[in-house]
Design a protein around this motif. Structure first.
Motif, PDB file in Angstrom:
ATOM      1  N   THR A  85      -3.364   4.625  -0.519  1.00  0.00           N
ATOM      2  CA  THR A  85      -3.104   4.311  -2.172  1.00  0.00           C
ATOM      3  C   THR A  85      -2.070   5.421  -2.588  1.00  0.00           C
ATOM      4  O   THR A  85      -2.552   6.544  -2.402  1.00  0.00           O
ATOM      5  CB  THR A  85      -4.432   4.477  -2.974  1.00  0.00           C
ATOM      6  OG1 THR A  85      -5.434   3.462  -2.443  1.00  0.00           O
ATOM      7  CG2 THR A  85      -4.300   3.807  -4.361  1.00  0.00           C
ATOM      8  N   THR A  87      -0.111   6.851  -6.112  1.00  0.00           N
ATOM      9  CA  THR A  87       0.007   7.053  -7.588  1.00  0.00           C
ATOM     10  C   THR A  87       1.179   7.807  -7.998  1.00  0.00           C
ATOM     11  O   THR A  87       1.554   8.860  -7.092  1.00  0.00           O
ATOM     12  CB  THR A  87      -1.251   7.627  -8.109  1.00  0.00           C
ATOM     13  OG1 THR A  87      -1.458   8.761  -7.642  1.00  0.00           O
ATOM     14  CG2 THR A  87      -2.460   6.693  -7.772  1.00  0.00           C
ATOM     15  N   SER A 103       2.933   4.859 -15.373  1.00  0.00           N
ATOM     16  CA  SER A 103       1.985   5.175 -14.199  1.00  0.00           C
ATOM     17  C   SER A 103       1.815   4.094 -13.381  1.00  0.00           C
ATOM     18  O   SER A 103       1.968   2.965 -13.896  1.00  0.00           O
ATOM     19  CB  SER A 103       0.624   5.756 -14.655  1.00  0.00           C
ATOM     20  OG  SER A 103       0.633   6.934 -15.359  1.00  0.00           O
ATOM     21  N   THR A 105       0.094   2.418  -9.662  1.00  0.00           N
ATOM     22  CA  THR A 105      -0.690   2.767  -8.477  1.00  0.00           C
ATOM     23  C   THR A 105      -0.535   1.513  -7.355  1.00  0.00           C
ATOM     24  O   THR A 105      -0.465   0.241  -8.057  1.00  0.00           O
ATOM     25  CB  THR A 105      -2.189   2.605  -9.059  1.00  0.00           C
ATOM     26  OG1 THR A 105      -2.479   3.828  -9.842  1.00  0.00           O
ATOM     27  CG2 THR A 105      -3.338   2.703  -7.771  1.00  0.00           C
TER      28      THR A 105
END
Length: 143
Positions: A85, A87, A103, A105
């Motif tokens: 993952t 970010t 942001s 992700t």
């Protein structure tokens, strides 16, 4: 997978999460074969380690706080699969997109072939659609 192979991958993951392009480039030189074959959906013009370094230069410029969190590692023979993952905050130009402050992700899966304790080949599947949707470039609600 032997301990040396796992150590090479761990060092690369640790380096990319520093946010320091110089540390990433130095680690790539140490753990990646100079002629690495790199197959992934990323814009680049070079080959071998230069292509890989360019990818990380672009990503860390666009997302200076980028972090790669390893979710799963599966190994068999000379291949290692890493499900991650990613970010980060979009603070620099990326793929022609001015900084948005958004942001992001998104998920990625990479298959690494190792030889002699070094990464010799990389295949990547990155959820670029989710990334671009969160940056407001493609339609749809942010993930």
């Amino acid at each position: 997978m032997n301990a040396g192979d796992r150590a090479a991958l761990d060092r690369l993951h640790d380096a990319v999460s520093t946010g320091d392009p110089e540390a990433v480039a130095k680690t790539i030189d140490e753990v990646v074969d100079p002629e690495v074959l790199f197959h992934a959906p990323v814009p680049m013009g070079g080959t071998g380690v230069q292509a890989l370094k360019q990818v990380w230069t672009v990503l860390l410029h666009a997302f200076p706080d980028l972090r790669v969190t390893v979710q799963d590692v599966i190994a068999e023979g000379d291949r290692v699969v890493s499900r991650n993952t990613v970010t980060g905050t979009h603070l620099g130009e990326y793929r022609g997109i001015a900084p948005t402050g958004a942001s992001v992700t998104y998920d990625e899966i990479f298959v690494f072939r190792l030889a002699g304790g070094r990464i010799a080949e990389i295949w990547g599947v990155v959820d670029v659609h989710a990334q671009l949707r969160q940056l407001g470039v493609v339609p749809g609600a942010p993930a």
